[in-house]
Scaffold this motif. Structure first.
Motif: not given
Lengths: 717, 717
Positions: A227, A231, A250-251, A254, B262, B485, B488, B491
């Protein structure tokens, strides 16, 4: 290259001796090493390498996904010219690869599935086929790619292409390699859908037959790395360096702006979607089964040229249909635009989105069939899922697309190109889902019903009806659409479609695995096994023994006389009684015969003090290779007169079951522990001891007396 | 009440005979029934009942959750007066209940955990304690409630309260009951957090030691039902009928509007959050361990009155602190309001939200400490997570709250009230997360950083550091906050905090289970087991046999002489050799001794033609009961002179291992199959047959010859 001390069977009461060459030996071996040479550091090193490899798998799979995405978006023109030459050199039977990986993790190594050239073929093959617009997706190949990367890391690179490294050859047991491949599978799904948790669950639910909670954590780590890699690449691509890739964020699709609420009356059409999904999914499995069968037995026997012609033909038909059908369709006038929706009609040239103006006469018109057909799959799905576009599609267009795309997907599945079934499944499902949604909008006349929501449910139902996954599919659907509020609905639709599909046949991957002759062990033992005992299962099949010390000529003749893979080894005690000292694998015997270093002149057992002359890695069969055959062994007449003592090489404690144990129990033992061989032995004449829970709790519990405990009567007692 | 045919050991070659009373017999038994009386219908009925019970568990747990929520919101005034009288009558040691449930599913039945009165006590106890504002949550009790409902359904109601129904008594094996309890656990989490997928994963990762893919589907179904029930209740409550309940919508703390992006520099503070979470979480586990230990050994020995006084005292301190501390804090002026944010300062009276005006002098002021402290936990968390409220809290207030709440949570854990650790964990974590977030905002001076995002990461990190779950926690965090979103990041934070925490101690539930003397078998065998063999484990412990036909007096004296739960039964063949015919459980012997119907005058084996005079359900120990003790058996001198033939009652094929198998292998066998007893037998003198994969594939594969297959060298060979 460490060698370990030879210790004969009779000296093995300490349990840490050379049992066999399966994974426990490795651990014992590592343990011995630890004591002998490097101390605790080696064990730590081993763990660190495991995690480091998980990191590498994550990075590798993530990068492969990014590369494929960028290539598909930008170099779609390549198509088949370059890629086919690569595919030809790689693993011949392409397709999704998931049935084979499933088989590998279930315990069957199909030749050629995890090689370096397969990896390359998959990467370029999926660029070619997805970029070429075929009715297939890139997620199946990405799972395969992840597995290949993991497997190559596990065996320290590819020997054939001189990419191998001594430094990487840490994992010598198949169990560790299998764990890595599981990580690779999860990484593949995580990369394909940018759905890390979905990847973990996919590995758990669909692929692996055998699971431990430590592994879960490592799989989770790999997925998280994927991920982050994907990203980061998307962030880097944001500035437009990589074409269209990354624009979706990322999605992927959506739909967080979709329908938030639903009423009870809607549950009926949603249940109908579930039933349709089950029926169409089961039909899809059955049709692909027939076509693959026919293809294997008639078409592909005529050589590789036929395969390529077939793939090109399918590609041509796909192109003609996706270009031609929209041409036949009349354009519709644009709806009155709402200013705040942000959706333009027709979409500006060179952009992606709804309302494609495709050879329309007027300026304010669009072609609804072209909006789905003449678009990349990602955009078509985004359009089908899109909210606030009620009445964009006509029922006629959707029905046309459904029939055509369903047929194309059935025909494309099983051609010699790498194929995933997720994206086509989502396309098919969302089409009929949207169709149902249109009727619901018309019937209930409520304005807060979004057709896009029904499209999403349709997609879930078709995947559930075809692949029969529940939890992982559910999470993947949520992760790719970013709409958690629909989760209960997705769950219910999935349950219905899976139940309906199960009434007809098995899941897509299981059916394909059966067809390819991969003998998967299902999670549930067959019903008739309850009536059978272990002894009956063996039938009259004669057990072929090796004596402990055996003449080389006899060994050869035993190996030639049958095709068993495991043989019990027996020894004679001083009292004359026989005793089973363990299990010998055919592959290991062949390694011994080829190396010849253990041959001895005397028929007496060796005394156990000599060092073994074998490096451990000699006994490990490289993944996807055929291993040694008896015909590769060339021995002189002198060699044939020699003897060999098998005791140091046997697995001295294979799992055993008593002769009258029911086959259900045996099956559970076999599958839960991932065994290859079980010895059926006579009833014991005495019991040396009983092991119960308290014997396995080595740590002391000081307070254990304060609570009254009673064991629950566990499953198999 | 069906009886099955007696068949002596010697006639059992067909495998479908009475092996024992473990789950396989049930299945054989069902099979026989099917043939004899009701045909396939019975099996179908069995499956339908399983699913129907899963449905009932879902509905029951969902309704319990709704009831608790409504009660907490509306009747917080009840507090302890009524509830303690109920708690006293229910299961004494309250607390979270999760360690006990974990133990049950691992194979240990703690007395009293799954009774009807425990269920009632949990429901009212958690209303009292959560409504009373203690530093604990309702999710632990809800897991326990789900498990209780499942267990009561599984054994057909509660006999003590005359709520039992013959009709419900379908499940007679512990395995089926255990499956139901697993469903119940998932339902509890799904109900507590409205997180159905999280519930499934919680059951998978944290609770059950033993998992099958069929079960996964049923667990999934139960969770979906819970989601639908809770959602329906919320829809019904929307009109304001149930007070505040349901106002948050299906997602409890929706932060979908939070930080979307981010940058790389933020990864460092996020990693720091992970480390803090690991440290504070491990410290929390350690402190609660010490306090619980002290409490058990000193405080609670003085009787129930002390427990109640303690709980009231803790409650009083909590009230004083949450009311008093904000009073000492000066009010801050409201920030300049942005019109679009929708957040009012101070919040209007009677509403819930940010910026609480708590005895502030001026109108446009708020008390930041009261915003967290003097609020329901749900609202406090929502405020901490909230975006667009930068600078709402001062570092001083957050630090004060962190220290006080952490201490309160440590002290509250283990009092005699039902307690969950999720919500307090989220409170603690989000407080320091927000603190770190404040520094990040100040340090990086970027405006798109939201403190609420850091609060979320903090919450994840503390839970990871304390409970050490990964996948399920991750999914739960996403499901309760609706922000995919950040997945990650969640995680990575979880991985770090778990790794840091693991360096110090075990997870919260494991530590508590150890302390309560619940002998959980961990998933990984201990390192020193590699050096040990099965024989060594048994040590010099003498094996106590039963002969096949045994005098009642002897049986009694054997049972009195030790406390083993399983005994090998041996018979003598005509040649004089002994043979082990199976395993006899102590509990079963006690049932036979109590009923006396199988006593016979002759010491000869019965001929196997008589019907067994026992109903199967006689042998099943009710969950959470103590079962029969040897002291409950009263026999006359005549009875003691009688004989009993054990053969029809033994488990004729318990799992066996050879004496020199390494303990690691034995451990895996034991845990993966959920066993209670394993026989250690001498090495076999011969092998009757070998079972390999192909013997277990009963279906024929027509095409299996077309693909070259090689078995992967599976884990344990």
């Amino acid at each position: 290259m460490v060698r370990w001390a030879r210790s004969a069977y009779s000296k093995k009461s300490d349990g840490s001796s050379v049992e066999s060459l399966d994974y426990e030996v490795i651990e014992n071996y590592a343990y011995k090493e630890e004591q002998a040479q490097r101390g605790k550091l080696y064990v730590g090193y081993y763990v660190v390498v495991k995690w480091f490899f998980a990191l590498l798998i994550g990075i590798g799979t993530g990068l492969a996904a990014v590369f494929i995405n960028i290539s598909v978006e930008n170099f779609a023109g390549w198509k088949f010219s370059l890629t086919f030459s690569i595919i030809q050199k790689s693993y011949k039977q392409q397709g999704s690869g998931i049935p084979e990986i499933k088989g590998y993790l279930n315990g069957i190594d199909t030749h050629g599935i995890l090689l370096f050239r397969t990896l390359v073929g998959k990467i370029f093959g999926s660029i070619g086929s997805v970029g070429g617009g075929l009715a297939l997706g890139k997620e199946g190949p990405l799972v395969h790619i992840g597995a290949c990367i993991a497997s190559l890391l596990g065996q320290g690179g590819s020997a054939k292409y001189h990419l191998s490294s001594r430094w990487l050859q840490v994992f010598k047991s198949d169990r560790d390699r299998r764990d890595l491949v599981t990580c690779g599978c999860a990484a593949g799904v995580a990369a394909a859908f940018r759905a890390p948790v979905g990847g973990v669950l996919f590995a758990l639910e669909e692929v692996t037959s055998w699971w431990r909670s430590q592994l879960m954590w490592r799989v989770f780590f790999t997925s998280a790395i994927v991920a982050v890699v994907v990203r980061t690449a998307m962030g880097w691509c944001k500035s437009g360096k990589c074409g269209h890739f990354g624009s979706g964020g990322f999605i992927i699709w959506d739909i967080s702006g979709a329908q938030e609420d639903y009423s009870f009356e809607e549950l009926l059409p949603m249940a109908i979607i579930g039933v349709i999904g089950g029926l169409l999914g089961a039909l899809f499995n059955q049709l692909t089964l027939y076509i693959t069968h026919w293809r294997r037995n008639y078409l592909h026997k005529r050589g590789n040229r036929v395969k390529i012609i077939e793939a090109c033909l399918v590609s041509l038909i796909t192109s003609v249909i996706s270009f031609g059908l929209p041409l036949l369709r009349k354009c519709s006038p644009c709806p009155e635009s709402e200013l705040n929706s942000g959706i333009e009609c027709p979409r500006p040239p060179g952009m992606y989105g709804n309302y494609v103006n495709f050879y329309c006469g007027k300026d304010k018109e669009y072609n609804d069939l072209a909006t789905i057909f003449f678009n990349t799959q990602d955009d078509a799905i985004r359009n089908l899922f899109s909210a606030k576009t009620i009445h964009e599609y006509s029922a006629q267009s959707l029905l046309t697309f459904l029939v055509m795309f369903y047929s194309l997907a059935v025909v494309t599945f099983g051609t010699a190109v790498p194929a995933g079934q997720f994206v086509p499944g989502i396309m098919i499902g969302s089409t009929y889902g949207r169709l149902v949604g249109m009727f619901v909008v018309r019937f209930y006349k409520k304005l807060n019903i979004e057709e896009g929501t029904y499209a999403l449910l349709g997609a879930a139902s078709f995947l559930g009806g075809s692949m029969r996954m529940t939890v992982s599919l559910c999470v993947i659907m949520v992760e790719i659409t970013n709409n958690l509020k629909l989760l209960p609905l997705i769950m219910l639709v999935l349950l219905i479609s899976k139940a309906v599909g199960d009434a007809f046949n098995e899941g897509l991957y299981e059916e394909q695995a059966h067809l390819r002759g991969i003998p998967l062990l299902e999670s549930r033992p067959k019903y008739q096994m309850r009536k059978m005992t272990a002894k009956e299962t063996c039938g009259n099949q004669k057990v072929v023994y090796f004596p402990r010390v055996v003449k080389v000529a006899d060994l050869i003749s035993i190996l030639r006389s049958n095709n068993h893979n495991g043989f019990p080894v027996i020894d004679h005690m001083k009292s004359g009684e026989t005793i089973v000292i363990g299990l010998m694998l055919r592959s290991r015997v062949l390694v011994l015969l080829r190396s010849k270093v253990d041959f001895q002149h005397s028929p007496l057992p060796c005394d156990g003090s000599l060092p073994i002359r074998h490096n451990f890695s000699e006994f490990v069969k490289p993944v996807s290779s055929k291993g040694i055959s008896i015909n590769d062994i060339h021995l002189s007449p002198d060699d044939l007169e020699m003897y060999i003592d098998l005791a140091p090489f046997v697995n001295s404690s294979p799992y055993i079951v008593p002769e009258d144990m029911s086959l259900t129990k045996v099956y559970n033992l076999f599958r839960q522990l991932g065994l290859r061989h079980i010895f059926v032995v006579p009833r014991a004449s005495r019991v040396i001891g009983m092991i119960s829970r308290k014997d396995l709790l080595i740590e002391e519990n000081e307070d254990s007396s304060t609570v009254e405990l009673q064991s629950t009567n566990s499953s198999a007692m």
